[in-house]
Design a protein around this motif. Structure first.
Motif, PDB file in Angstrom:
ATOM      1  N   ALA A 175      -1.369  -3.516  -9.847  1.00  0.00           N
ATOM      2  CA  ALA A 175      -1.431  -2.087 -10.143  1.00  0.00           C
ATOM      3  C   ALA A 175      -2.672  -1.743 -10.954  1.00  0.00           C
ATOM      4  CB  ALA A 175      -0.191  -1.671 -10.925  1.00  0.00           C
ATOM      5  N   THR A 176      -3.024  -0.478 -10.921  1.00  0.00           N
ATOM      6  CA  THR A 176      -4.104   0.008 -11.764  1.00  0.00           C
ATOM      7  C   THR A 176      -3.656  -0.069 -13.212  1.00  0.00           C
ATOM      8  OG1 THR A 176      -3.314   2.280 -11.716  1.00  0.00           O
ATOM      9  CG2 THR A 176      -4.846   1.632  -9.962  1.00  0.00           C
ATOM     10  N   ARG A 183      -2.304   3.526  -5.643  1.00  0.00           N
ATOM     11  CA  ARG A 183      -3.424   3.555  -4.696  1.00  0.00           C
ATOM     12  C   ARG A 183      -2.969   3.422  -3.253  1.00  0.00           C
ATOM     13  NH1 ARG A 183      -6.463  -1.072  -7.910  1.00  0.00           N
ATOM     14  NH2 ARG A 183      -4.498  -1.959  -7.283  1.00  0.00           N
ATOM     15  N   SER A 184      -1.729   2.983  -3.041  1.00  0.00           N
ATOM     16  CA  SER A 184      -1.247   2.771  -1.680  1.00  0.00           C
ATOM     17  C   SER A 184       0.263   2.979  -1.653  1.00  0.00           C
ATOM     18  CB  SER A 184      -1.571   1.345  -1.220  1.00  0.00           C
ATOM     19  OG  SER A 184      -0.825   0.405  -1.980  1.00  0.00           O
ATOM     20  N   ALA A 185       0.776   3.084  -0.427  1.00  0.00           N
ATOM     21  CA  ALA A 185       2.226   3.222  -0.259  1.00  0.00           C
ATOM     22  C   ALA A 185       2.938   1.983  -0.793  1.00  0.00           C
ATOM     23  CB  ALA A 185       2.571   3.448   1.206  1.00  0.00           C
ATOM     24  N   GLN A 186       2.368   0.815  -0.562  1.00  0.00           N
ATOM     25  CA  GLN A 186       2.980  -0.426  -1.048  1.00  0.00           C
ATOM     26  C   GLN A 186       3.027  -0.435  -2.574  1.00  0.00           C
ATOM     27  OE1 GLN A 186       0.954  -3.981   0.148  1.00  0.00           O
ATOM     28  NE2 GLN A 186       2.504  -5.328  -0.741  1.00  0.00           N
ATOM     29  N   GLU A 187       1.955   0.009  -3.219  1.00  0.00           N
ATOM     30  CA  GLU A 187       1.945   0.045  -4.677  1.00  0.00           C
ATOM     31  C   GLU A 187       2.971   1.049  -5.203  1.00  0.00           C
ATOM     32  OE1 GLU A 187      -1.789  -0.743  -7.193  1.00  0.00           O
ATOM     33  OE2 GLU A 187      -1.529   1.435  -7.237  1.00  0.00           O
ATOM     34  N   LEU A 188       3.129   2.182  -4.512  1.00  0.00           N
ATOM     35  CA  LEU A 188       4.127   3.173  -4.911  1.00  0.00           C
ATOM     36  C   LEU A 188       5.541   2.612  -4.790  1.00  0.00           C
ATOM     37  CD1 LEU A 188       5.015   5.987  -5.768  1.00  0.00           C
ATOM     38  CD2 LEU A 188       4.797   6.704  -3.368  1.00  0.00           C
ATOM     39  N   VAL A 189       5.824   1.929  -3.695  1.00  0.00           N
ATOM     40  CA  VAL A 189       7.146   1.322  -3.514  1.00  0.00           C
ATOM     41  C   VAL A 189       7.390   0.291  -4.623  1.00  0.00           C
ATOM     42  CG1 VAL A 189       8.526  -0.189  -2.020  1.00  0.00           C
ATOM     43  CG2 VAL A 189       7.299   1.758  -1.039  1.00  0.00           C
ATOM     44  N   SER A 190       6.384  -0.502  -4.926  1.00  0.00           N
ATOM     45  CA  SER A 190       6.520  -1.498  -5.987  1.00  0.00           C
ATOM     46  C   SER A 190       6.762  -0.833  -7.338  1.00  0.00           C
ATOM     47  CB  SER A 190       5.267  -2.374  -6.062  1.00  0.00           C
ATOM     48  OG  SER A 190       5.135  -3.151  -4.906  1.00  0.00           O
TER      49      SER A 190
END
Length: 191
Positions: free
Chosen positions: A3-4, A126-133
């Motif tokens: 993550a950022t 930054r991405s859908a995967q990062e949001l889900v995480s």
């Protein structure tokens, strides 16, 4: 999750918020029990929840009109201020209505954070995967703080149990539930 740094800070803040949420709720309910038994403890819970259920949706919607990061900082600051106010009221042994009022303000503040937190995650990811995480991590933190909070209030729980020795039983609210991997021995230690 890679993550950022902003997203990491928000998740750490959310984990700390969860511990504050559980700890202040438990401390004030135990305070109510200490001052007036089960009746006052129940009344304290209701008095805290009714204003929170009415005011929190309106206050959280303010987060839609200002930048999400600013809204999140303001919401966490509101929690810190209200928690400090409650702590001061408890430490100086303020009258019961003052403590309950301070705790009610804290409960309203706590109820505002969660919707603003979850609304901010898409902007920080930054991405859908990062949001889900990030969503998964936030939800997991809700359950984890269930077990971090009791360690902080173990002495108070022990005192209440000692005061109620000989009564037929107790009810412990598990808040957000029990994670599937929770060690049953941890639950036995709490109850």
């Amino acid at each position: 999750m890679s993550a950022t740094s902003g997203l990491r800070r928000v998740l750490v803040a959310y984990g700390l918020y969860g511990m504050v949420e559980f700890s202040i709720w438990t401390a004030v309910i135990l305070y109510g029990y200490d001052k007036g038994g089960a009746s006052l403890a129940g009344a304290v819970a209701v008095v805290q929840l009714i204003p929170a259920s009415v005011l929190a949706p309106m206050l959280a919607s303010v987060g839609d009109r200002i930048p999400r990061g600013t809204a999140l900082v303001l919401a966490h600051s509101f929690v810190a201020f209200a928690t400090l106010l409650t702590l001061v009221a408890l430490v100086v042994e303020a009258p019961v209505p003052v403590v309950i009022t301070a705790a009610t303000v804290a409960t309203v503040a706590v109820a505002v954070v969660r919707p603003i937190h979850f609304a901010a995650l898409p902007q920080l990811s930054r991405s859908a995967q990062e949001l889900v995480s990030a969503n998964s991590m936030s939800s997991m933190l809700d359950g984890i703080t269930l077990f971090a909070g009791p360690a902080a209030v173990q002495a108070q729980v022990s005192r209440v149990l000692a005061d109620a020795e000989g009564l037929p039983g107790h009810i412990f609210n598990l808040g957000h539930g029990v994670l599937p991997d929770t060690d049953p021995d941890v639950l036995h230690a709490v109850v």
